[in-house]
Scaffold this motif. Sequence first.
Motif, PDB file in Angstrom:
ATOM      1  N   GLY A  65     -25.547  -9.118 -35.187  1.00 46.33           N
ATOM      2  CA  GLY A  65     -25.191  -8.891 -36.579  1.00 46.33           C
ATOM      3  C   GLY A  65     -23.987  -7.990 -36.678  1.00 46.33           C
ATOM      4  N   GLU A  66     -23.484  -7.833 -37.872  1.00 45.93           N
ATOM      5  CA  GLU A  66     -22.328  -6.969 -38.099  1.00 45.93           C
ATOM      6  C   GLU A  66     -22.638  -5.553 -37.634  1.00 45.93           C
ATOM      7  OE1 GLU A  66     -19.408  -5.480 -41.750  1.00 45.93           O
ATOM      8  OE2 GLU A  66     -20.816  -7.144 -42.054  1.00 45.93           O
ATOM      9  N   ALA A 160     -20.867  -0.112 -28.898  1.00 46.19           N
ATOM     10  CA  ALA A 160     -19.887  -1.180 -28.713  1.00 46.19           C
ATOM     11  C   ALA A 160     -19.628  -1.927 -30.018  1.00 46.19           C
ATOM     12  CB  ALA A 160     -20.375  -2.155 -27.642  1.00 46.19           C
ATOM     13  N   GLY A 161     -20.703  -2.252 -30.726  1.00 47.11           N
ATOM     14  CA  GLY A 161     -20.548  -3.008 -31.958  1.00 47.11           C
ATOM     15  C   GLY A 161     -19.788  -2.250 -33.034  1.00 47.11           C
ATOM     16  N   ALA A 162     -20.078  -0.956 -33.164  1.00 47.98           N
ATOM     17  CA  ALA A 162     -19.393  -0.156 -34.178  1.00 47.98           C
ATOM     18  C   ALA A 162     -17.901  -0.044 -33.875  1.00 47.98           C
ATOM     19  CB  ALA A 162     -20.028   1.227 -34.262  1.00 47.98           C
ATOM     20  N   LEU A 163     -17.557   0.190 -32.612  1.00 49.32           N
ATOM     21  CA  LEU A 163     -16.144   0.288 -32.234  1.00 49.32           C
ATOM     22  C   LEU A 163     -15.430  -1.049 -32.432  1.00 49.32           C
ATOM     23  CD1 LEU A 163     -15.667   2.435 -28.993  1.00 49.32           C
ATOM     24  CD2 LEU A 163     -14.511   2.703 -31.190  1.00 49.32           C
ATOM     25  N   LEU A 319     -22.929   5.735 -33.636  1.00 51.05           N
ATOM     26  CA  LEU A 319     -24.356   5.431 -33.676  1.00 51.05           C
ATOM     27  C   LEU A 319     -24.849   5.271 -35.109  1.00 51.05           C
ATOM     28  CD1 LEU A 319     -27.002   5.107 -32.021  1.00 51.05           C
ATOM     29  CD2 LEU A 319     -27.345   7.566 -32.327  1.00 51.05           C
ATOM     30  N   LEU A 320     -24.295   6.061 -36.023  1.00 49.34           N
ATOM     31  CA  LEU A 320     -24.746   6.061 -37.402  1.00 49.34           C
ATOM     32  C   LEU A 320     -23.953   5.087 -38.284  1.00 49.34           C
ATOM     33  CD1 LEU A 320     -25.316   9.892 -37.956  1.00 49.34           C
ATOM     34  CD2 LEU A 320     -26.966   8.145 -37.238  1.00 49.34           C
ATOM     35  N   ALA A 321     -22.986   4.383 -37.703  1.00 47.57           N
ATOM     36  CA  ALA A 321     -22.182   3.429 -38.475  1.00 47.57           C
ATOM     37  C   ALA A 321     -23.052   2.270 -38.966  1.00 47.57           C
ATOM     38  CB  ALA A 321     -21.037   2.905 -37.607  1.00 47.57           C
ATOM     39  N   PRO A 322     -22.612   1.594 -40.032  1.00 45.10           N
ATOM     40  CA  PRO A 322     -23.436   0.531 -40.611  1.00 45.10           C
ATOM     41  C   PRO A 322     -23.694  -0.627 -39.639  1.00 45.10           C
ATOM     42  CG  PRO A 322     -21.686   1.164 -42.126  1.00 45.10           C
ATOM     43  CD  PRO A 322     -21.400   1.850 -40.820  1.00 45.10           C
ATOM     44  N   SER A 323     -24.876  -1.228 -39.764  1.00 47.04           N
ATOM     45  CA  SER A 323     -25.243  -2.422 -39.004  1.00 47.04           C
ATOM     46  C   SER A 323     -26.179  -3.251 -39.868  1.00 47.04           C
ATOM     47  CB  SER A 323     -25.966  -2.042 -37.709  1.00 47.04           C
ATOM     48  OG  SER A 323     -26.657  -3.157 -37.168  1.00 47.04           O
ATOM     49  N   ASP A 324     -25.994  -4.562 -39.822  1.00 47.99           N
ATOM     50  CA  ASP A 324     -26.941  -5.431 -40.531  1.00 47.99           C
ATOM     51  C   ASP A 324     -27.753  -6.287 -39.572  1.00 47.99           C
ATOM     52  OD1 ASP A 324     -25.271  -7.510 -39.738  1.00 47.99           O
ATOM     53  OD2 ASP A 324     -24.812  -8.218 -41.766  1.00 47.99           O
TER      54      ASP A 324
END
Length: 330
Positions: A65-66, A160-163, A319-324
Amino acid sequence: MKKMINNPENAVKEMLEGFAVAYPDGVELLADHFVIKRKHLKKGKVAIISGGGSGHEPAHAGYVGEGMLDAAVAGEVFTSPAPDQILAAMKAVDTGAGVLLIIKNYSGDVMNFEMAAELAEMDGISVETVIVNDDVAVEDSLFTTGRRGIAGTVFVHKIAGALSERGASLSEIKQACERAIERIRSIGMALSPCVIPMSGKPSFLIGDNEMELGMGIHGEPGLEREPLTSAAEIAEALVEAVLQEKVFQAGGELAVMINGLGATPMMELYIVNRTVQQLLIDKGFQVAKTFVGEYMTSLEMAGCSLTVFQLDEELKELLLAPSDAPAFKS
């Protein structure tokens, strides 16, 4: 064996089909390759891929996911996916900025993901890999050379995903993941075995009044088998094992994960967390974020793992960045 399945031979296929129809807005299934991928890709973004044997749900499809993974590749239960599956995932989500493969340190996974990376590079895809080895229990096991990769892998997915969402380059993401891996340590414990659908038999035997400290997520032997004790004493043993690693700085901020292995009630996980938090505070740490739940399971194994992640300002922000992602919404 009591399981809600149809034909054991189709369990992984049907699980992935069920997952895909549960989240139709965000993911889709490449049915021929057992790959769950993001439905909507972002051009020019580094693609993040992970995967491994099934039976660890919500890992790994639950983290597509995003803000996290672009694709997850599923092998059969406790079996690495094949190189052609992994290659298909890379081709499906690469948009020109390259692909990072996040690999748990199991011999089959390392071999097959690295073979797929070589094939992708021959097709003109830029690929980097990182290997997660957060389990402090044993240096070598039945499945690994070096330490095993377990629930701390989820934190690496998140970094990795947030970056990647921010537009970082492939080399920048790889470097950040390697820095995170150096700061993540985990250990698990088991109260009961799991039953692999195809065999119909327990993966190991353990007495009703026994527990095993350091048990792996496939049932690999741990550090020692001893009489079952209280939640507080279990928490203390897990914390002590992790903090023996000299990567944690008192006064620094930590992320903590209490991860259920599949059959442990949330009540028990919160009881363990209660003691873990107090022990870490008593030792001079600050807990910035706590995760309690099932993040990387072992079918219906009872038990839990503890993961501790030493944060810095950048890693905390990521770590605290958004994720869906379905299993890690933030």
